[in-house]
Design an enzyme around this catalytic site. Sequence first.
Site, short mmCIF file in Angstrom:
data_model
loop_
_atom_site.label_atom_id
_atom_site.label_comp_id
_atom_site.label_asym_id
_atom_site.label_seq_id
_atom_site.Cartn_x
_atom_site.Cartn_y
_atom_site.Cartn_z
N HIS A 108 0.85 -1.19 0.00
CA HIS A 108 0.00 0.00 0.00
C HIS A 108 0.89 1.25 0.00
O HIS A 108 2.00 1.22 0.53
CB HIS A 108 -0.93 -0.01 1.23
CG HIS A 108 -1.98 1.04 1.15
ND1 HIS A 108 -1.75 2.36 1.53
CD2 HIS A 108 -3.26 1.00 0.71
CE1 HIS A 108 -2.85 3.06 1.32
NE2 HIS A 108 -3.78 2.26 0.82
N GLU B 226 -3.57 3.23 -7.21
CA GLU B 226 -3.99 4.34 -6.36
C GLU B 226 -2.96 5.46 -6.45
O GLU B 226 -1.90 5.37 -5.80
CB GLU B 226 -4.06 3.91 -4.89
CG GLU B 226 -5.05 2.82 -4.57
CD GLU B 226 -5.32 2.73 -3.07
OE1 GLU B 226 -6.50 2.72 -2.72
OE2 GLU B 226 -4.37 2.70 -2.27
O1 G3P Z 1 -6.50 1.83 0.47
C1 G3P Z 1 -7.46 2.75 0.09
C2 G3P Z 1 -6.91 4.10 0.02
O2 G3P Z 1 -5.57 4.30 0.04
C3 G3P Z 1 -7.73 5.13 -0.60
O3 G3P Z 1 -8.08 5.93 0.47
O4 G3P Z 1 -9.44 7.52 1.67
O5 G3P Z 1 -8.85 7.93 -0.72
O6 G3P Z 1 -10.47 6.13 -0.13
P1 G3P Z 1 -9.29 6.92 0.29
#
Ligand code: G3P
Length: 220
Positions: free
Chosen positions: A92, A139
Site C-alpha cells: 500500500h 492508487e
Molecule cells: O486503500 C485505500 C486508500 O488508500 C484510498 O483511500 O481515503 O482515498 O479512499 P481513500
Amino acid sequence: MGSSIVVVNFKTYETAQGVSAEDMAKIMSRIEAPARLVASVSAFDLAAVVQAAPGLEVWCQHLDPVGFGSNTGWLNPATAIERGASGTLINHAEHKVSIEHVAMLLDQVPEGFDVCACAADIEEARALSALCPTFVAVEPPELIGGDVSVTSADPAVVSGTAEAVRDVSEGVGVLCGAGVKTGLDVSKAIDLGTSGVLLASGVTMAEDPGAALQDLVSQL
Ligand code: G3P
C-alpha cells in the site's frame, strides 16, 4: 473476472479500530449487494472482527513473508489465516515494500488466499501483475484521502492500468482507489475496466457508513 468487489481499508482510522472496527464490520455485513464486500483491518483487530462479523470477508492490510520463529514484530501469514484472514493488501502507498517482498509473500500464501498488490501508477501495476497476485490496485498517492475520485481526476490511469495488467495476465484482477466515495465512482471504475474499488475515507469518515456503503454498491 467474476463479481465486482468493494474493499474497505480500515487503515488506522479511529472509526475503524478496536471496538469500532467490529462495529464497522457488522455494518458492512448487513449490506446486501451483488458484489463482494471486504474489510481490510488492523492486525490487532483481525480475530475480533472475524468473530463479530461472521460471513464477512476480512483481509489484512499488510503481511510479511516470514514463517514461525524468530521474527519479532513481523506479521506471519499463517497466523493471519488461522485468525480468519482470507486475503491481504500489500505494498500500500502508506506501507511500501520491495517487489521481492511481494514475490516472496505470493510464494508463501496458499492458493485461494487473495493478495491485492497496490501500485502508484501504470508502470508499477505492470511490474506487480507479472507476479500474478489476485488483484493489482492502482492508487495515485496524491489523490488518496482526497475528495475527488481517481475515476474522475485521472480516468486514464485506471483504464491504462486495466489494459496494462490484462496484457500481462488475464488472471489478475484490477482495482482502483483514491477518493472513491459514491456508487457513481464505483460504476465508473467498472466502466474503465476494473473489477471494483479499494477505498477508505469514503466509509471510515462518513457520517453514516451504512448509507455510504449502500450508495457505493447501488449501481452494481
Ligand atoms: O486503500 C485505500 C486508500 O488508500 C484510498 O483511500 O481515503 O482515498 O479512499 P481513500
